[in-house]
Scaffold this active site. Sequence first.
Site, PDB file in Angstrom:
ATOM      1  N   GLU A  88       0.828  -1.199   0.000  1.00 12.42           N
ATOM      2  CA  GLU A  88       0.000   0.000   0.000  1.00 12.42           C
ATOM      3  C   GLU A  88       0.869   1.258   0.000  1.00 12.42           C
ATOM      4  OE1 GLU A  88      -1.785  -1.191   3.808  1.00 12.42           O
ATOM      5  OE2 GLU A  88      -1.325   0.848   4.438  1.00 12.42           O
ATOM      6  N   CYS A 101       3.844   8.277   0.655  1.00 14.14           N
ATOM      7  CA  CYS A 101       4.569   7.417   1.573  1.00 14.14           C
ATOM      8  C   CYS A 101       4.670   6.051   0.903  1.00 14.14           C
ATOM      9  CB  CYS A 101       3.761   7.355   2.872  1.00 14.14           C
ATOM     10  SG  CYS A 101       4.428   6.252   4.093  1.00 14.14           S
ATOM     11  N   CYS A 108       7.410  -6.930   6.741  1.00 10.92           N
ATOM     12  CA  CYS A 108       8.606  -6.385   7.387  1.00 10.92           C
ATOM     13  C   CYS A 108       9.054  -7.353   8.477  1.00 10.92           C
ATOM     14  CB  CYS A 108       8.275  -5.026   8.008  1.00 10.92           C
ATOM     15  SG  CYS A 108       9.692  -4.188   8.770  1.00 10.92           S
ATOM     16  N   CYS A 112       8.475  -4.524  15.168  1.00  8.10           N
ATOM     17  CA  CYS A 112       8.097  -3.505  16.160  1.00  8.10           C
ATOM     18  C   CYS A 112       6.698  -3.856  16.696  1.00  8.10           C
ATOM     19  CB  CYS A 112       8.083  -2.114  15.535  1.00  8.10           C
ATOM     20  SG  CYS A 112       9.705  -1.604  14.924  1.00  8.10           S
ATOM     21  N   CYS A 115       3.440  -2.032  15.473  1.00  8.24           N
ATOM     22  CA  CYS A 115       3.300  -1.771  14.034  1.00  8.24           C
ATOM     23  C   CYS A 115       2.562  -2.887  13.320  1.00  8.24           C
ATOM     24  CB  CYS A 115       4.686  -1.581  13.422  1.00  8.24           C
ATOM     25  SG  CYS A 115       4.646  -1.289  11.651  1.00  8.24           S
ATOM     26  N   SER A 187      13.180   6.659   6.199  1.00 10.98           N
ATOM     27  CA  SER A 187      12.992   6.407   7.629  1.00 10.98           C
ATOM     28  C   SER A 187      13.455   4.991   7.969  1.00 10.98           C
ATOM     29  CB  SER A 187      11.509   6.569   7.966  1.00 10.98           C
ATOM     30  OG  SER A 187      11.255   6.205   9.301  1.00 10.98           O
ATOM     31  N   CYS A 329      -0.305   2.806   8.707  1.00 12.20           N
ATOM     32  CA  CYS A 329       0.848   1.989   8.425  1.00 12.20           C
ATOM     33  C   CYS A 329       0.554   0.502   8.259  1.00 12.20           C
ATOM     34  CB  CYS A 329       1.859   2.174   9.551  1.00 12.20           C
ATOM     35  SG  CYS A 329       1.898   3.848  10.153  1.00 12.20           S
TER      36      CYS A 329
HETATM   37  N1  SAH Z   1      10.909   0.603   8.864  1.00 15.50           N
HETATM   38  C1  SAH Z   1      11.081   2.007   8.769  1.00 15.50           C
HETATM   39  C2  SAH Z   1      10.074   2.698   7.875  1.00 15.50           C
HETATM   40  C3  SAH Z   1       8.650   2.226   7.893  1.00 15.50           C
HETATM   41  S1  SAH Z   1       7.743   2.577   9.356  1.00 15.50           S
HETATM   42  C4  SAH Z   1      11.101   2.633  10.157  1.00 15.50           C
HETATM   43  O1  SAH Z   1      10.996   1.898  11.136  1.00 15.50           O
HETATM   44  O2  SAH Z   1      11.298   3.837  10.276  1.00 15.50           O
HETATM   45  C5  SAH Z   1       7.537   4.324   9.329  1.00 15.50           C
HETATM   46  C6  SAH Z   1       7.243   4.939  10.667  1.00 15.50           C
HETATM   47  O3  SAH Z   1       5.890   4.652  11.086  1.00 15.50           O
HETATM   48  C7  SAH Z   1       8.140   4.438  11.787  1.00 15.50           C
HETATM   49  O4  SAH Z   1       8.543   5.514  12.592  1.00 15.50           O
HETATM   50  C8  SAH Z   1       7.197   3.508  12.523  1.00 15.50           C
HETATM   51  O5  SAH Z   1       7.654   3.279  13.817  1.00 15.50           O
HETATM   52  C9  SAH Z   1       5.902   4.272  12.442  1.00 15.50           C
HETATM   53  N2  SAH Z   1       4.690   3.517  12.760  1.00 15.50           N
HETATM   54  C10 SAH Z   1       4.467   2.197  12.629  1.00 15.50           C
HETATM   55  N3  SAH Z   1       3.217   1.888  13.028  1.00 15.50           N
HETATM   56  C11 SAH Z   1       2.630   3.048  13.416  1.00 15.50           C
HETATM   57  C12 SAH Z   1       1.329   3.400  13.913  1.00 15.50           C
HETATM   58  N4  SAH Z   1       0.391   2.480  14.073  1.00 15.50           N
HETATM   59  N5  SAH Z   1       1.088   4.699  14.204  1.00 15.50           N
HETATM   60  C13 SAH Z   1       2.037   5.637  13.994  1.00 15.50           C
HETATM   61  N6  SAH Z   1       3.253   5.383  13.520  1.00 15.50           N
HETATM   62  C14 SAH Z   1       3.557   4.099  13.244  1.00 15.50           C
END
Ligand code: SAH
Length: 337
Positions: A88, A101, A108, A112, A115, A187, A329
């Site tokens: 997406e 974005c 992934c 995290c 996420c 990022s 995300c």
């Molecule tokens: N893997 C990379 C880029 C993709 S995630 C990274 O970790 O930076 C992009 C950003 O979105 C990251 O800062 C991630 O922690 C954040 N993110 C993930 N899930 C989220 C959510 N549900 N709400 C807000 N930010 C989120």
Amino acid sequence: MNLYGQTLENLEKYFESIGEKKFKATQVFEWIYQKREEKIENFSNIKKEIRTQLEQDFKMDIPKIIKREIDIDVEKFLFNLSDDEKIETVLMRHNYGLSVCVSSQVGCNMGCKFCESGRLKKVRNLETYEMVGQILAIEKEIKERISSVVIMGIGEPLDNYENVIDFIKIINHPKGIAIGSRHITLSTCGIIPKIKLLSEFPLQINLAISLHAPNDELRSKIMPINKAYPLKEVIEAVKEYIKKTNRRVTIEYILLKNVNDSIAHAHELATLLRGMNVYVNLIPYNETNHIEFKKSEKKSIDAFYQTLQKEKINVTVRREFGSKISAACGQLRSKEV
Ligand code: SAH
């Protein structure tokens, strides 16, 4: 090979390898990115035999939009890839222009805890043309030009380093999609060896680090990658990056209710970042249906923000987009798989 996955230098090498002049690469770039011609047979200033050769060596298909969800200032696109995997892409309308974005992987592996993309493991890296294709397909669909790109969609871009770098070269090139390097942000959750490599990359793109916690204990709990690349070492790598590139780095910090959003956490974060050329982007958490984390209350967000300000740390709160259309995300994809 896919034509949209080739940097100008690669195409120049290709033309030299078939005994042709390398300026043909620029002509191809003009056809595909400036005129948006989608068929090699229509590259009319290129000789017929070369066009036939190009057709044998390159495809020009890109991911297809299979769903479009529209909200006031944000839209989400679900793409189907040639192997039927889904990714997406989010489009945001700002007063300064349109940004997208983009996703860099199918799923992934960083895991995290908060996420949605990490809940579904990595299936594969995206090819360069599949990243370029996200931009081309959206521009075609909306009939407008995109002015900035953030590589913050599904995936860890530094876990797909080469393809992401080629993608950046192609979208940045003046004969390509011509998005200025200062309008491109990558990022990462902090893959240290790749941050070091990136500091040698000549284009002046923005780097954003997903920090999300001010100490190792908490960071390891919510971001397993912290066990491999601990906070202090990430901070050291960022300091070196800043020294080498002379560029300000963004520190991303999601505010999770009762997890990392206390005033004590804000002070700890300020101490960690003291003296660094960074700014903190506080991200109100986008809640998802599957995950138990909650968004911080407005008063905690305000207090966290003010604490950092008092500590003289540059800080902004990220504007919220599209919680109505599952823009959090990875949610659009996760509904489909
Ligand atoms: N893997 C990379 C880029 C993709 S995630 C990274 O970790 O930076 C992009 C950003 O979105 C990251 O800062 C991630 O922690 C954040 N993110 C993930 N899930 C989220 C959510 N549900 N709400 C807000 N930010 C989120």
